[in-house]
Structure formats: C-alpha cells, structure tokens
Write an enzyme that holds these catalytic residues in place. Structure first.
Site, PDB file in Angstrom:
ATOM      1  N   HIS A 118       2.594   2.842  -6.153  1.00  0.00           N
ATOM      2  CA  HIS A 118       3.808   2.261  -5.569  1.00  0.00           C
ATOM      3  C   HIS A 118       4.551   1.464  -6.647  1.00  0.00           C
ATOM      4  CE1 HIS A 118       6.101  -0.645  -3.136  1.00  0.00           C
ATOM      5  NE2 HIS A 118       6.010   0.224  -2.157  1.00  0.00           N
ATOM      6  N   ASP A 195      -4.587  -2.724  -6.060  1.00  0.00           N
ATOM      7  CA  ASP A 195      -3.552  -2.853  -5.036  1.00  0.00           C
ATOM      8  C   ASP A 195      -4.207  -2.393  -3.726  1.00  0.00           C
ATOM      9  OD1 ASP A 195      -1.595  -2.306  -3.187  1.00  0.00           O
ATOM     10  OD2 ASP A 195      -0.252  -1.263  -4.575  1.00  0.00           O
ATOM     11  N   GLN A 198      -2.932  -0.432   1.055  1.00  0.00           N
ATOM     12  CA  GLN A 198      -3.265   0.628   2.027  1.00  0.00           C
ATOM     13  C   GLN A 198      -4.776   0.746   2.252  1.00  0.00           C
ATOM     14  OE1 GLN A 198      -0.944   1.907   3.765  1.00  0.00           O
ATOM     15  NE2 GLN A 198       0.894   1.620   2.522  1.00  0.00           N
ATOM     16  N   LYS A 221       0.957  -5.150   6.947  1.00  0.00           N
ATOM     17  CA  LYS A 221       0.397  -3.799   7.110  1.00  0.00           C
ATOM     18  C   LYS A 221      -0.948  -3.830   7.821  1.00  0.00           C
ATOM     19  CE  LYS A 221       2.521  -2.170   2.810  1.00  0.00           C
ATOM     20  NZ  LYS A 221       3.658  -1.323   3.133  1.00  0.00           N
ATOM     21  N   CYS A 359       8.844   4.826  -2.412  1.00  0.00           N
ATOM     22  CA  CYS A 359       8.675   3.850  -3.508  1.00  0.00           C
ATOM     23  C   CYS A 359       7.668   4.307  -4.555  1.00  0.00           C
ATOM     24  CB  CYS A 359       8.258   2.465  -3.012  1.00  0.00           C
ATOM     25  SG  CYS A 359       9.426   1.702  -1.926  1.00  0.00           S
TER      26      CYS A 359
HETATM   27  N1  PMP Z   1       1.465  -0.994  -2.703  1.00  0.00           N
HETATM   28  C1  PMP Z   1       1.256  -0.028  -1.805  1.00  0.00           C
HETATM   29  C2  PMP Z   1       0.154   0.959  -2.043  1.00  0.00           C
HETATM   30  C3  PMP Z   1       2.058   0.030  -0.663  1.00  0.00           C
HETATM   31  O1  PMP Z   1       1.856   0.989   0.242  1.00  0.00           O
HETATM   32  C4  PMP Z   1       3.091  -0.917  -0.473  1.00  0.00           C
HETATM   33  C5  PMP Z   1       4.003  -0.855   0.735  1.00  0.00           C
HETATM   34  N2  PMP Z   1       4.522   0.397   1.016  1.00  0.00           N
HETATM   35  C6  PMP Z   1       3.252  -1.902  -1.436  1.00  0.00           C
HETATM   36  C7  PMP Z   1       2.425  -1.911  -2.529  1.00  0.00           C
HETATM   37  C8  PMP Z   1       4.304  -2.950  -1.302  1.00  0.00           C
HETATM   38  O2  PMP Z   1       4.082  -3.741  -0.173  1.00  0.00           O
HETATM   39  P1  PMP Z   1       5.018  -4.966   0.180  1.00  0.00           P
HETATM   40  O3  PMP Z   1       6.383  -4.398   0.377  1.00  0.00           O
HETATM   41  O4  PMP Z   1       4.419  -5.538   1.420  1.00  0.00           O
HETATM   42  O5  PMP Z   1       4.975  -5.910  -0.972  1.00  0.00           O
END
Ligand code: PMP
Length: 406
Positions: A118, A195, A198, A221, A359
């Site tokens: 991401h 990270d 997920q 999430k 993203c």
């Molecule tokens: N890393 C991963 C793997 C994600 O899925 C996401 C959200 N789609 C993020 C980072 C970013 O999360 P946030 O917008 O809550 O900072």
C-alpha cells in the site's frame, strides 16, 4: 461457538441495511454496538481532555485512555508501554520510516519492500530515498503477490538494514511468512517492520512470537472508530527513536534556551490532543474481537473466501487474480468491462466493493492491470451474501455495466 447470525445483530449498520452487501471491509469495517456505546459514553457522560485535567471525569478518562494500551498489548502480545497511539497506520508507518532515518540509518543504507505494498508503506520510503539517500529495493513476488523465502533471502546484502512489508497485502491478500522473514532479517542485522493493517483485524498477530521490531495498524479496519492507529515498537527501539511530531503533552519540560526534555515512551510520540473517544472505542473493538476469538474469525473468513472463490471461478465472464491465496481480499475483473463500471453495476444492486488500484499503484507490475474490483470479506459476512453476490456478478457485461457509474 462462532454464531454469525448472532454476530450480525451486534452491528447496527447490518440491522439498518438488511439488503446491503458490504464487501468493502479492507477499506473500513462496520462497527458493533459496544464500540458505538463506548464512543457515545465519552460524548454524553465523561467528555474531557486526557493527561491534563485535575477533576474526576478527567481522571476517569486518563484511566480509560491509558487502559486501552493494556488491551492492545493483550491483542498483539506486547507490553502496554510499547503501544503508541497514532491516527492511522499511515501515521504509524511514517513515524517508523522517519524515526529510522533520524536515529538508526545512514545514507546508502537499504530498506527492502515489495511492489504489492500500500502507498503508506511505499511513499515514506520514497521520501527517504529522495531526502536522506536511504535507498529502497524490491523483493520479488509471484503473480499473486506472495514472497518466497528463497527469493527473499537472496535480497540481503551488506547495505540492507530494514525490511518493511504488509503481513497481508491489501489487494492480493498475500499472506507473507512474517515470522520466518523476521528471523532472516535479524540474521542479517536488519529491522523487521510490519504493516498489519490487513492482518491484525483478521488473525492472531503475536509480535513477540514473530519477533517483529515495529508494527502499524488502524482501528477503523478492526471494528474500531476512525482516526486511531497503533504503532507498536520494541521498547528499547522506541526509547532510542525520536518523535516525528512535537507539541503538547509529550514534553516534560522546555525552556527559553531552546532545550526540551521529552516524556518517556510511549507518550513522547503522542503530541497534541489525541482522539480520546476513538482510543476508548478501540479498546472496546479489540475486546470485542478477542471475545469472539481471532482464531475463530480467521478460520471462518478462510472458509468464506474459499467458498467465494470456488463460485466465482465458475463464472465465464470473470477473471480472478488471486484465487490461490488462502486469505484476504479477492480481486477480479469482468471481462472487457472497466472495473469502475462493474463496481457501479454492483452498487446498483446494493453491493459495496471497491474498484481501481486500491492505493497499491505498483501492483500492475505483478498482475498486469491496475484496475480491479476488490471484494473484501469480514467475519460478519455470510455464505448467503456470497451467493447473492455471485448471482449479480455473473450478469456484469458490456451491455449493462458501461457508463452506469454515478
Ligand atoms: N496498509 C494497508 C495494507 C492497507 O490496507 C491500508 C488501508 N487500505 C493502509 C495501509 C492505510 O490505512 P489507513 O488509511 O488507515 O492509514
């Protein structure tokens, strides 16, 4: 006993929208009543700032707010003072990258990432390369975004000082073997950064067992409120790391001569008034997940995903990109139909999914397209919803989907 129908009654969004199929859980999750109550109680019964007030409700909020560190510590198996509150995983990853550059790394050092990450685990490293000469290199993945340990180990050389990877990637749902990766990283003298956006909401993550140095994740999430992230770091690393943000509450003293003494970890990372109600709600969410049991959640979601993929694979009009991954979001396209049009068609049937590049803008290098539809399930989804979804998905075609997007 995992009882999905009982669980569904905990979610007002499900109760109030009986026809909605919400398969956009990788973007954000629905919230159970206990989380809503925790937040509402703060607004209606004990609003105040934290770490600042000398009156009863302020003391109560200090107790509740700091108490959530213990709950999160139980969730990921660490010490409460290794739990830093941020605003989302994005801020957590930025603090880690910035802090590493500030205190641990030097020009020419290398951080390993992958093309399946991401943006929040890519762009902070891009910036370090541009501004501090700390380079990043990509670990190869297979076509479903998985990293194989033999390929991974080959990426290490003298310059590699850190590895930063999503445990479960947000598009392909590839689950990386973090524990083994961490052991290899440490053998080569590199930090392991994860990270967990997920993974933490969906499976038991044990930072001690996997020997993770830093982990970030977002409360929204995992059934929690928006605007709260967690940054876990090993205490001795957090103690050596500087905060990216400076401001109120995180300093013990500062003086006219420009000197400033910071508070201890974790408060030194929490400048300014935090999202107090959000943190309190995050505690309720983590307790809720632990009460159901992360192992139960994981097993149920795995089964549901397999059911989903099996049915979708039978549809002639659908290309599935990651059926072999046993976990995480499912990515697909309807043949010849632009992903956003297909998502618009599904939206017209009261189905919520996400379309686009999610993203993860380097992902097209792996799957050959940067426009997909992502269906992401959570433990409150059901086989019945999957059946309804597949019934609609089989009808997506050029005639009915094009231009439908509103
Ligand atoms: N890393 C991963 C793997 C994600 O899925 C996401 C959200 N789609 C993020 C980072 C970013 O999360 P946030 O917008 O809550 O900072």
């Amino acid at each position: 006993m995992f009882d999905v129908e009982k669980i569904r009654r905990d979610f007002p969004m499900i109760v109030n929208n009986p026809d909605l199929i919400y398969f956009d859980n990788a973007a954000t999750s629905l919230k159970p009543q206990c989380v809503i109550d925790a937040v509402t109680d703060y607004y209606t019964k004990h609003t105040s700032n934290v770490h600042r007030g000398d009156y009863a409700i302020a003391a109560e909020n200090d107790r509740l707010y700091d108490g959530v560190r213990k709950i999160i510590a139980k969730l990921i198996n660490c010490d409460p003072d290794e739990v830093v509150y941020t605003h989302n995983v994005t801020q957590s990853m930025n603090q880690i990258a910035w802090g590493l550059a500030h205190d641990f790394l030097k020009k020419g050092d290398v951080v390993l990432i992958s093309e399946a990450e991401h943006a929040s685990n890519v762009l902070p490293w891009f910036r370090l390369q541009q501004e501090a000469g700390i380079r990043f290199e990509y670990i190869p993945t297979d076509k479903e975004g998985r990293i194989h340990l033999e390929d991974y180990e080959k990426c290490f050389h003298e310059g590699v000082k850190a590895v930063s990877l999503a445990e479960v990637t947000n598009v392909l749902g590839s689950v990386q073997p973090i524990k083994e990766m961490s052991a290899i990283a440490h053998k080569h003298g590199a930090y392991m950064i994860v990270d967990g956006a997920q993974s933490v909401p969906h499976m038991k993550v044990d930072v001690r067992d996997a020997d993770i140095d830093f982990l970030g994740f977002s409360a929204h999430k995992m059934c929690g409120p928006g605007g709260v992230g967690i940054l876990y770091g090993k205490k001795e690393l957090l103690d050596r790391m500087s905060p990216m943000l400076m401001g109120g509450d995180m300093n013990a003293r500062f003086a006219n001569d420009g000197s400033c003494i910071l508070k201890e970890t974790p408060v030194k990372f929490e400048a300014g008034t935090p999202n107090i109600e959000g943190v309190i709600g995050t505690g309720a969410a983590a307790n809720y997940l632990m009460d159901i049991g992360l192992d139960h959640i994981h097993a149920y979601e795995k089964e549901l995903r397999a059911y989903f993929c099996e049915k979708m694979q039978k549809l002639d009009n659908i290309i599935l990109y990651n059926p072999d991954n046993e976990y995480g979001p499912i990515d697909f396209n309807a043949k010849g139909v632009f992903a956003q049009d297909a998502a618009g068609y599904l939206a017209s049937k009261n189905i919520a999914v996400r379309s686009g590049n999610h993203c993860a803008k380097l992902l097209h290098n792996i799957i050959g397209t940067d426009q997909t539809i992502r269906a992401s399930l959570y433990f409150y989804n059901t086989k019945d919803e999957v059946d309804r979804f597949v019934d609609e998905a089989k009808n997506i075609n050029l005639e009915n989907a094009v231009g439908i997007f509103f």
